[in-house]
Design a protein around this motif. Structure first.
Motif, PDB file in Angstrom:
ATOM      1  N   MET A   1      35.326  17.604  -3.548  1.00 32.77           N
ATOM      2  CA  MET A   1      36.723  17.300  -3.798  1.00 32.77           C
ATOM      3  C   MET A   1      37.589  18.044  -2.797  1.00 32.77           C
ATOM      4  SD  MET A   1      38.974  18.037  -7.207  1.00 32.77           S
ATOM      5  CE  MET A   1      38.411  16.519  -7.977  1.00 32.77           C
ATOM      6  N   THR A   2      38.549  17.351  -2.208  1.00 31.48           N
ATOM      7  CA  THR A   2      39.454  17.932  -1.234  1.00 31.48           C
ATOM      8  C   THR A   2      40.883  17.823  -1.736  1.00 31.48           C
ATOM      9  OG1 THR A   2      37.992  17.287   0.579  1.00 31.48           O
ATOM     10  CG2 THR A   2      40.257  17.852   1.145  1.00 31.48           C
ATOM     11  N   SER A   3      41.634  18.903  -1.615  1.00 35.50           N
ATOM     12  CA  SER A   3      43.051  18.892  -1.971  1.00 35.50           C
ATOM     13  C   SER A   3      43.756  19.886  -1.066  1.00 35.50           C
ATOM     14  CB  SER A   3      43.245  19.255  -3.447  1.00 35.50           C
ATOM     15  OG  SER A   3      42.710  20.539  -3.715  1.00 35.50           O
ATOM     16  N   THR A   4      45.049  20.063  -1.271  1.00 32.80           N
ATOM     17  CA  THR A   4      45.797  21.001  -0.438  1.00 32.80           C
ATOM     18  C   THR A   4      46.613  21.933  -1.311  1.00 32.80           C
ATOM     19  OG1 THR A   4      47.642  19.459  -0.254  1.00 32.80           O
ATOM     20  CG2 THR A   4      45.976  19.400   1.497  1.00 32.80           C
ATOM     21  N   ALA A   5      46.874  23.114  -0.777  1.00 32.43           N
ATOM     22  CA  ALA A   5      47.762  24.089  -1.416  1.00 32.43           C
ATOM     23  C   ALA A   5      48.643  24.637  -0.310  1.00 32.43           C
ATOM     24  CB  ALA A   5      46.958  25.210  -2.080  1.00 32.43           C
ATOM     25  N   GLY A   6      49.917  24.264  -0.318  1.00 32.35           N
ATOM     26  CA  GLY A   6      50.766  24.602   0.811  1.00 32.35           C
ATOM     27  C   GLY A   6      50.256  23.849   2.026  1.00 32.35           C
ATOM     28  N   THR A   7      49.844  24.574   3.041  1.00 33.05           N
ATOM     29  CA  THR A   7      49.314  23.944   4.241  1.00 33.05           C
ATOM     30  C   THR A   7      47.805  24.161   4.377  1.00 33.05           C
ATOM     31  OG1 THR A   7      49.821  25.938   5.519  1.00 33.05           O
ATOM     32  CG2 THR A   7      51.506  24.218   5.440  1.00 33.05           C
ATOM     33  N   LEU A   8      47.181  24.761   3.371  1.00 30.82           N
ATOM     34  CA  LEU A   8      45.754  25.054   3.452  1.00 30.82           C
ATOM     35  C   LEU A   8      44.941  24.033   2.668  1.00 30.82           C
ATOM     36  CD1 LEU A   8      45.724  28.945   3.036  1.00 30.82           C
ATOM     37  CD2 LEU A   8      45.735  27.596   5.137  1.00 30.82           C
ATOM     38  N   ARG A   9      43.905  23.526   3.304  1.00 35.15           N
ATOM     39  CA  ARG A   9      43.042  22.557   2.649  1.00 35.15           C
ATOM     40  C   ARG A   9      42.050  23.276   1.747  1.00 35.15           C
ATOM     41  NH1 ARG A   9      39.784  18.490   6.369  1.00 35.15           N
ATOM     42  NH2 ARG A   9      38.850  20.444   7.057  1.00 35.15           N
ATOM     43  N   VAL A  10      41.838  22.743   0.550  1.00 36.62           N
ATOM     44  CA  VAL A  10      40.894  23.302  -0.415  1.00 36.62           C
ATOM     45  C   VAL A  10      39.804  22.268  -0.676  1.00 36.62           C
ATOM     46  CG1 VAL A  10      40.588  24.148  -2.779  1.00 36.62           C
ATOM     47  CG2 VAL A  10      42.669  24.708  -1.511  1.00 36.62           C
ATOM     48  N   GLU A  11      38.554  22.672  -0.521  1.00 41.57           N
ATOM     49  CA  GLU A  11      37.423  21.808  -0.832  1.00 41.57           C
ATOM     50  C   GLU A  11      36.542  22.505  -1.863  1.00 41.57           C
ATOM     51  OE1 GLU A  11      35.446  20.763   2.782  1.00 41.57           O
ATOM     52  OE2 GLU A  11      36.978  19.298   3.342  1.00 41.57           O
ATOM     53  N   ALA A  12      36.167  21.766  -2.890  1.00 45.78           N
ATOM     54  CA  ALA A  12      35.339  22.310  -3.962  1.00 45.78           C
ATOM     55  C   ALA A  12      34.165  21.381  -4.222  1.00 45.78           C
ATOM     56  CB  ALA A  12      36.162  22.468  -5.240  1.00 45.78           C
ATOM     57  N   ALA A  13      33.032  21.963  -4.530  1.00 47.31           N
ATOM     58  CA  ALA A  13      31.851  21.171  -4.867  1.00 47.31           C
ATOM     59  C   ALA A  13      31.022  21.936  -5.889  1.00 47.31           C
ATOM     60  CB  ALA A  13      31.016  20.884  -3.622  1.00 47.31           C
ATOM     61  N   VAL A  14      30.380  21.185  -6.788  1.00 42.75           N
ATOM     62  CA  VAL A  14      29.519  21.757  -7.824  1.00 42.75           C
ATOM     63  C   VAL A  14      28.082  21.373  -7.538  1.00 42.75           C
ATOM     64  CG1 VAL A  14      28.886  21.603 -10.255  1.00 42.75           C
ATOM     65  CG2 VAL A  14      31.280  21.877  -9.611  1.00 42.75           C
ATOM     66  N   ARG A  15      27.198  22.348  -7.533  1.00 43.77           N
ATOM     67  CA  ARG A  15      25.769  22.090  -7.337  1.00 43.77           C
ATOM     68  C   ARG A  15      25.028  22.015  -8.670  1.00 43.77           C
ATOM     69  NH1 ARG A  15      21.344  22.434  -4.041  1.00 43.77           N
ATOM     70  NH2 ARG A  15      19.518  23.538  -4.848  1.00 43.77           N
ATOM     71  N   ARG A  16      25.469  22.817  -9.635  1.00 42.60           N
ATOM     72  CA  ARG A  16      24.764  22.942 -10.903  1.00 42.60           C
ATOM     73  C   ARG A  16      25.816  23.072 -12.009  1.00 42.60           C
ATOM     74  NH1 ARG A  16      19.608  26.434 -11.988  1.00 42.60           N
ATOM     75  NH2 ARG A  16      19.860  27.138 -14.138  1.00 42.60           N
ATOM     76  N   ASN A  17      25.697  22.283 -13.045  1.00 43.54           N
ATOM     77  CA  ASN A  17      26.681  22.292 -14.128  1.00 43.54           C
ATOM     78  C   ASN A  17      26.015  22.686 -15.446  1.00 43.54           C
ATOM     79  OD1 ASN A  17      28.676  21.908 -16.001  1.00 43.54           O
ATOM     80  ND2 ASN A  17      28.898  19.718 -15.661  1.00 43.54           N
ATOM     81  N   PRO A  18      26.130  23.960 -15.841  1.00 43.82           N
ATOM     82  CA  PRO A  18      25.540  24.383 -17.109  1.00 43.82           C
ATOM     83  C   PRO A  18      26.441  24.079 -18.303  1.00 43.82           C
ATOM     84  CG  PRO A  18      26.530  26.263 -16.038  1.00 43.82           C
ATOM     85  CD  PRO A  18      26.719  25.092 -15.102  1.00 43.82           C
ATOM     86  N   TYR A  19      27.584  23.472 -18.060  1.00 42.96           N
ATOM     87  CA  TYR A  19      28.553  23.235 -19.135  1.00 42.96           C
ATOM     88  C   TYR A  19      28.746  21.749 -19.408  1.00 42.96           C
ATOM     89  CZ  TYR A  19      29.317  27.977 -17.612  1.00 42.96           C
ATOM     90  OH  TYR A  19      29.112  29.290 -17.244  1.00 42.96           O
ATOM     91  N   ALA A  20      27.683  20.989 -19.198  1.00 38.84           N
ATOM     92  CA  ALA A  20      27.777  19.539 -19.376  1.00 38.84           C
ATOM     93  C   ALA A  20      28.099  19.153 -20.809  1.00 38.84           C
ATOM     94  CB  ALA A  20      26.471  18.872 -18.933  1.00 38.84           C
ATOM     95  N   TYR A  21      27.869  20.047 -21.758  1.00 39.04           N
ATOM     96  CA  TYR A  21      28.192  19.735 -23.150  1.00 39.04           C
ATOM     97  C   TYR A  21      29.702  19.572 -23.358  1.00 39.04           C
ATOM     98  CZ  TYR A  21      29.726  24.582 -23.926  1.00 39.04           C
ATOM     99  OH  TYR A  21      30.389  25.786 -23.866  1.00 39.04           O
ATOM    100  N   MET A  22      30.500  20.124 -22.430  1.00 35.65           N
ATOM    101  CA  MET A  22      31.949  20.012 -22.599  1.00 35.65           C
ATOM    102  C   MET A  22      32.679  19.558 -21.339  1.00 35.65           C
ATOM    103  SD  MET A  22      33.333  23.957 -22.602  1.00 35.65           S
ATOM    104  CE  MET A  22      33.035  25.057 -21.193  1.00 35.65           C
ATOM    105  N   LEU A  23      32.034  19.646 -20.160  1.00 31.80           N
ATOM    106  CA  LEU A  23      32.679  19.271 -18.905  1.00 31.80           C
ATOM    107  C   LEU A  23      31.744  18.393 -18.082  1.00 31.80           C
ATOM    108  CD1 LEU A  23      34.130  22.725 -17.755  1.00 31.80           C
ATOM    109  CD2 LEU A  23      35.457  20.801 -18.633  1.00 31.80           C
ATOM    110  N   THR A  24      32.244  17.268 -17.610  1.00 33.76           N
ATOM    111  CA  THR A  24      31.471  16.474 -16.666  1.00 33.76           C
ATOM    112  C   THR A  24      31.441  17.200 -15.327  1.00 33.76           C
ATOM    113  OG1 THR A  24      33.380  15.249 -15.845  1.00 33.76           O
ATOM    114  CG2 THR A  24      32.248  14.347 -17.791  1.00 33.76           C
TER     115      THR A  24
END
Length: 207
Positions: A1-24
């Motif tokens: 996922m890519t987004s911006t904050a001010g002028t800085l680009r933010v990229e986030a990615a999930v490799r492992r999700n131990p909270y699938a019971y409540m979060l996709t």
């Protein structure tokens, strides 16, 4: 996922999700991205601050890499498989991810910040170890950051870790209220097979 904050680009990615019971996976990724945007604002502000105004000194560059470890991973889990996710802030941040990863896995193995061992216990490092800290552990969740000074890295890592722990706790409490009483965090109420297998050898009641 890519987004911006001010002028800085933010990229986030999930490799492992131990909270699938409540979060996709998508929801957990968006949570990391939102926390990343907060850190991006901190990075931007501290990088642009005049000398003497930034509490921890001006940040050398408008970029950072973060690695978050899965606090539910078993002790024997391989380093790559223990990664929950990662964040980059700024256009030149990806190159800092391996350094953040090295700090995080050293913290997990040593039980404390690699920045201490570098100076006091180099016998614990070995060939291929990274020679810098810092990383933060907040209530069992380890986050490492790289690109600024050691104190600045530690500050940003600790803020990300603390905010992620708080957000996960809040979402867990909301999930409990929505689902009501349940023995297992499975979403189905069924006993996981791994625990059934652990006691499957136990004999049936005598006739």
């Amino acid at each position: 996922m890519t987004s911006t904050a001010g002028t800085l680009r933010v990229e986030a990615a999930v490799r492992r999700n131990p909270y699938a019971y409540m979060l996709t996976d998508e929801e957990l990724t968006e949570l990391l991205a939102e926390l990343g945007r907060r850190r991006a604002e901190s990075v931007r502000r501290n990088h642009e601050a005049p000398e003497g105004e930034a509490p921890r000194g001006p940040y050398p560059r408008p970029a950072m890499g973060f690695v978050v470890l899965d606090p539910t991973a078993d002790a024997g889990t391989a380093p790559a498989d223990a990664v929950l996710g990662a964040l980059t802030i700024g256009d030149d941040a990806r190159r800092f991810l391996p350094k953040a990863a090295a700090k995080a896995v050293a913290h997990r193995r040593l039980g404390g910040d690699n920045g201490t061992s570098v100076h006091t216990d180099p016998h614990l490092l070995g060939t291929g170890a990274f020679r810098y800290g810092h990383s933060a552990e907040v209530r069992g969740l380890i986050v490492a950051a790289s690109s600024q000074t050691t104190d600045q890295d530690l500050y940003e890592a600790s803020r990300l870790a603390a905010e992620l722990v708080e957000e996960l706790g809040a979402r867990h409490r909301a999930h409990e209220w929505e689902r009501g009483e349940a023995d297992w965090l499975t979403g189905t109420g069924e006993t996981p097979k791994e625990y059934q297998e652990m006691v499957s050898w136990f004999p049936e009641p005598a006739a």
